[in-house]
Each structure stands twice: as structure tokens, then as C-alpha cells.
Design a protein around this motif. Structure first.
Motif, PDB file in Angstrom:
ATOM      1  N   UNK A  35       6.666   8.347  -3.752  1.00  0.00           N
ATOM      2  CA  UNK A  35       6.732   7.952  -5.165  1.00  0.00           C
ATOM      3  C   UNK A  35       7.930   7.063  -5.473  1.00  0.00           C
ATOM      4  N   UNK A  36       8.613   6.608  -4.440  1.00  0.00           N
ATOM      5  CA  UNK A  36       9.824   5.830  -4.688  1.00  0.00           C
ATOM      6  C   UNK A  36       9.558   4.338  -4.865  1.00  0.00           C
ATOM      7  N   UNK A  65       0.822  -1.208   0.000  1.00  0.00           N
ATOM      8  CA  UNK A  65       0.000   0.000   0.000  1.00  0.00           C
ATOM      9  C   UNK A  65       0.862   1.266   0.000  1.00  0.00           C
ATOM     10  N   UNK A  66       2.039   1.182   0.663  1.00  0.00           N
ATOM     11  CA  UNK A  66       2.944   2.338   0.690  1.00  0.00           C
ATOM     12  C   UNK A  66       3.397   2.729  -0.729  1.00  0.00           C
ATOM     13  N   UNK A  67       3.306   1.786  -1.675  1.00  0.00           N
ATOM     14  CA  UNK A  67       3.734   2.044  -3.056  1.00  0.00           C
ATOM     15  C   UNK A  67       2.556   2.415  -3.953  1.00  0.00           C
ATOM     16  N   UNK A  68       1.376   2.538  -3.360  1.00  0.00           N
ATOM     17  CA  UNK A  68       0.149   2.772  -4.137  1.00  0.00           C
ATOM     18  C   UNK A  68      -0.274   4.234  -3.956  1.00  0.00           C
ATOM     19  N   UNK A  69      -0.330   5.003  -5.040  1.00  0.00           N
ATOM     20  CA  UNK A  69      -0.626   6.442  -4.904  1.00  0.00           C
ATOM     21  C   UNK A  69      -1.983   6.726  -4.257  1.00  0.00           C
ATOM     22  N   UNK A  70      -2.867   5.731  -4.193  1.00  0.00           N
ATOM     23  CA  UNK A  70      -4.138   5.961  -3.498  1.00  0.00           C
ATOM     24  C   UNK A  70      -3.951   6.088  -1.991  1.00  0.00           C
TER      25      UNK A  70
END
Lengths: 142, 142, 142
Positions: free
Chosen positions: B88-89, B78-83
Motif C-alpha cells: 500500500x506504499x 502494477x506493484x502500486x495497483x491493489x488488484x
């Protein structure tokens, strides 16, 4: 040389819960007479963890999911089986997650402040809540 | 009692890279006025780890493979999901690997030398490179 | 300020074995002149771990099983392959388990006693036995 020893209690409300205790620790350190040295922060328990990472909401979801994937709450553990253990809490997963994540951190103090990076928070992870939890802070230095 | 505080910067070149920083740490310790005490070595980051083990090339391959197996870079976090996150890394895997391996070590000093076993090296693991990384060394003792 | 440095040797008898060394550590601490401070306990090895948790027989079975599930002894590691390593012990799993569980703990001392919770034991985990193992204890404080 000075040694300063204190503790505080956290009340957790969920079975599995992650919180940022950096401010609580900072307050304790500001009350201590030590400006330069080391702060050792420990839980006095075996089913909750203490570690440093970024406290970002989605990342904490990822952490809980990872914990459940590597060490499932219903993992068929012997510690949860009345034939092998008199522990009735069903908390083997909490012990094992704590063994993986650690229950102690050491942080350098310089000029009365913790030496932490911009994104570093002190994170407390409850894996067998809700409970009251004791955290000790030992500060040595000058 | 003496408290000695210093830091240095590492430049990593790969996305995921493991290096032996024992010599760098030893040089820092030799510059300190403390002969007997404790050295606390920390990264100031949340996506790179610091731990002690044998630095052998094939074993470091095994470590990287284990990290990828337990916490895959493309793990659907989830940390990688823009929602759910404005990071953004795409580095949730790096945070979680660091939580498992630790970002801090404490080593005893005796007679001006670190108390380390024959095969023990201080290992720095970059999981979100290439980047510049700060490592702090706090030495207390006499 | 005082610095007290000592070590002792453990003889392990099994390939994989977990033992409670709290009493041994307590004896060392009682011999030291430090009443308040920090004890840093390290193994000098890279294939055995040291951590704090509850030492309950069924839970220790769970821990060994978890270690085998996350890092199998026969995991096809490069460190165990003569093409990539001259290590002939086949002990990559032991290195990797140690990297996950840690080889060092720090405990606060207050009034001559370790600050430990009711269920906290200092646990030594051998992953590449049987062997002789050195454990060092560095105590600093006053």
C-alpha cells in the motif's frame, strides 16, 4: 582463511524470465565451511542479470516493462544487424539490460547466514532465454 | 584474517532524499581492526540505493530528476495497483530506481583508509521516505 | 591471508570511449601472490564506468547510443549551469551515466585466474575524456 568456490546451472524456459534464487544460494552457502566473510555471486554470461530486490509478482512485471521501455527488444541495435555483427541471436537488448542491472552481487556472511533484509531476495533475470546459465559462488572468510 | 561486522541506522526525512554518508562509513572503518582488505557496504532494504559519485548539490538535483524521468513516481506500476499487489506504499518507482542504481558498494581498504578518489563520495539515496534505514558494513582483511 | 594492492593509469583519447581492459587486469592479477580469492577493481573517478559485458564493436556503439538516449550529453543539467555549479566541464551526463553503469567490479579468482565466462570482458567506459584515469586493483585471498 578459507576460500570456497562452487557453481550451479539454471535452466531458463522463457525468452525473458525473472526468478528468485535466494534459496539456491542459501543452500550453497550452508555447504561451505565459511561462517563469516563475503559471498560473491556472478553469472558467467553477458545477457542475464543478477541483483537484489523484493521478489513480488507485480513488481517483477513492472521490472520487465521498465526493461522493455528503457531498452526495447526491437530497438534497432547495430549488434542485431548482420552488416555490423555476426551475432545471430538478436540479443543486443539483453546485453544492454544486463549492463544496466549488473551481473554480480556481493553479500556479507555472518554466523553462516547471508546478511539480507526482510524483503531482499537474490533475483536472476534472463533476457535471452531459454538457455542454460552458469552461476558461480565464491565465498571467502573464516 | 579478521572479519568485522557492524551496522548503523539512518533516519531519512523526505520522500526522496540524497545524502553523503562517507564520513559515517569512515568512522565505522576507523573502529575496525582491519587495515588492509575490503569493506562491503549494504543497505538491508529494497527501496533505497547506495552508490559512489561526486556529492555536488546541483548534480544531486540532476540525479533526482533523472530518476523521475526514467522511473516516474506515478508510472502506473502494477506493484502500486491493489488488484495485483497488497503493498500500500505506492513505492514501485523506489524499487525500480534501486534496481538501477544498486544497493551495495565494495571499497578497498589500504593502511586503514578507504581507497577513494578525490571526488568520490558514498551516496545514500532514499526513494521511499521518510523511514529508518539500516546500513551494514562488513570488513574483511588483516 | 594476503592482500595485494596496485593501480595503473589509462590515457583516454576521445570524449566518449569504450575499451576492453581485461588483458591489463589479467596482467596485474598474474603479478599478485594470490591464487584464490577476490579481485576488486575500481576507478577512482566519478565520470567513467567499469562493468562486465561482451566487447563487440557494434554492441559498444549500441551502448554509447543508449547512454546518449537515456542521459544526453546536452541534457540541460543543473550541474552544467554556472548559476548552480562551479564545475566548468559540462560533464553532468558523465556523472549520471557512471551512476547507472557502476564504477567497480568484483571478480572471483581461482587457481590464479579470473572466473569469467567466455564472452565476459572487463570494459572501461570514458564519458568525460580525454583524460588520465586511475584504476585500482585490490586482491585478497590466499
Amino acid at each position: 582463511m578459507k576460500v570456497f568456490n562452487t557453481s550451479f546451472t539454471l535452466s531458463t524456459e522463457e525468452r525473458c524470465e525473472v526468478s528468485d534464487i535466494t534459496k539456491l544460494i542459501r543452500e550453497v552457502i550452508q555447504q561451505s565451511p565459511v561462517a563469516n566473510g563475503i559471498a560473491l555471486i556472478n553469472t558467467l554470461h553477458t545477457t542475464c542479470a543478477l541483483f537484489i530486490n523484493e521478489f513480488q509478482s507485480a513488481l517483477m512485471d513492472d521490472l520487465r516493462n521498465l526493461a522493455e521501455r528503457l531498452v526495447p527488444e526491437r530497438g534497432g541495435f547495430r549488434h542485431d544487424d548482420p552488416r555490423y555483427s555476426d551475432c545471430e541471436r538478436g540479443n543486443a537488448h539483453a546485453h544492454l539490460r544486463t549492463a544496466l542491472l549488473g551481473r554480480s552481487i556481493a553479500v556479507a556472511l555472518s554466523g553462516g547466514e547471508m546478511v539480507l533484509g526482510r524483503f531482499q531476495s537474490i533475483i536472476f533475470a534472463e533476457f535471452d532465454g531459454p538457455r542454460k546459465r552458469d552461476v558461480t559462488v565464491q565465498i571467502i572468510g573464516e
